[in-house]
Scaffold this active site. Structure first.
Site, mmCIF file in Angstrom:
data_model
loop_
_atom_site.group_PDB
_atom_site.id
_atom_site.type_symbol
_atom_site.label_atom_id
_atom_site.label_comp_id
_atom_site.label_asym_id
_atom_site.label_seq_id
_atom_site.Cartn_x
_atom_site.Cartn_y
_atom_site.Cartn_z
ATOM 1 N N GLN A 78 0.843 -1.198 0.000
ATOM 2 C CA GLN A 78 0.000 0.000 0.000
ATOM 3 C C GLN A 78 0.880 1.250 0.000
ATOM 4 O OE1 GLN A 78 -3.550 -0.537 0.390
ATOM 5 N NE2 GLN A 78 -3.635 1.546 -0.366
ATOM 6 N N PHE A 79 1.439 1.604 -1.168
ATOM 7 C CA PHE A 79 2.322 2.764 -1.244
ATOM 8 C C PHE A 79 1.590 4.056 -0.906
ATOM 9 C CE2 PHE A 79 0.488 2.833 -5.446
ATOM 10 C CZ PHE A 79 0.431 4.178 -5.787
ATOM 11 N N THR A 80 0.265 4.068 -1.005
ATOM 12 C CA THR A 80 -0.495 5.287 -0.726
ATOM 13 C C THR A 80 -0.433 5.693 0.741
ATOM 14 O OG1 THR A 80 -2.562 4.054 -0.465
ATOM 15 C CG2 THR A 80 -2.070 4.919 -2.668
#
Length: 147
Positions: A78-80
């Site tokens: 989950q790079f966000t």
């Protein structure tokens, strides 16, 4: 590293309509990697999450960890979690580059397995559909900057 951890009675991740990972009772872990993160931080984060006592004991108190309830983990990249939200359109320059992020994501998975847990996961960088049945709900945020 940052992780949003939800206690679930079940969770799954699908890619292109096909289920890739599925668990019953345990943790859904949304995992983000920052550019300065290390394998040691991945190890410490895995230990912290897997040892977190948020499952109810016989007195209804959050006093049991994942091992005590026979739980599993579903880990989704989950790079966000490293989004810059100062404007209306998020920027993602604070997330680690894929080369490092993949390495540490896989290290985190291996660390959880080394602790004796069943670990399911999505596919790094894929468009995934995540489903979960939150238990409680109990949702915690972990950040290795504060550990």
């Amino acid at each position: 590293m940052r992780a949003v951890v939800t206690r679930v009675s079940s969770a799954s991740v699908a890619i292109g309509g096909q289920v890739r990972g599925k668990i019953g009772r345990g943790f859904l872990v949304l995992l983000g990697v920052g550019p300065e993160d290390t394998e040691e931080q991945a190890r410490r984060l895995a230990d912290k999450i897997c040892g977190c006592r948020v499952f109810e004991d016989e007195n209804g108190k959050m006093n049991r960890n994942l091992a005590a309830v026979g739980g599993s983990l579903l880990v989704v990249s989950q790079f966000t979690l490293y989004a810059d939200l100062r404007s209306r359109r998020p920027g993602f320059s604070h997330a680690a580059r894929p080369e490092l992020a993949i390495l540490l994501y896989e290290a985190f998975l291996a660390d959880c397995r080394a602790l004796g847990f069943s670990v399911e996961h999505g596919e790094f960088g894929a468009d995934m559909q995540v489903a979960s049945v939150n238990d409680g709900p109990v949702t915690l945020v972990f950040d290795t900057d504060g550990m």
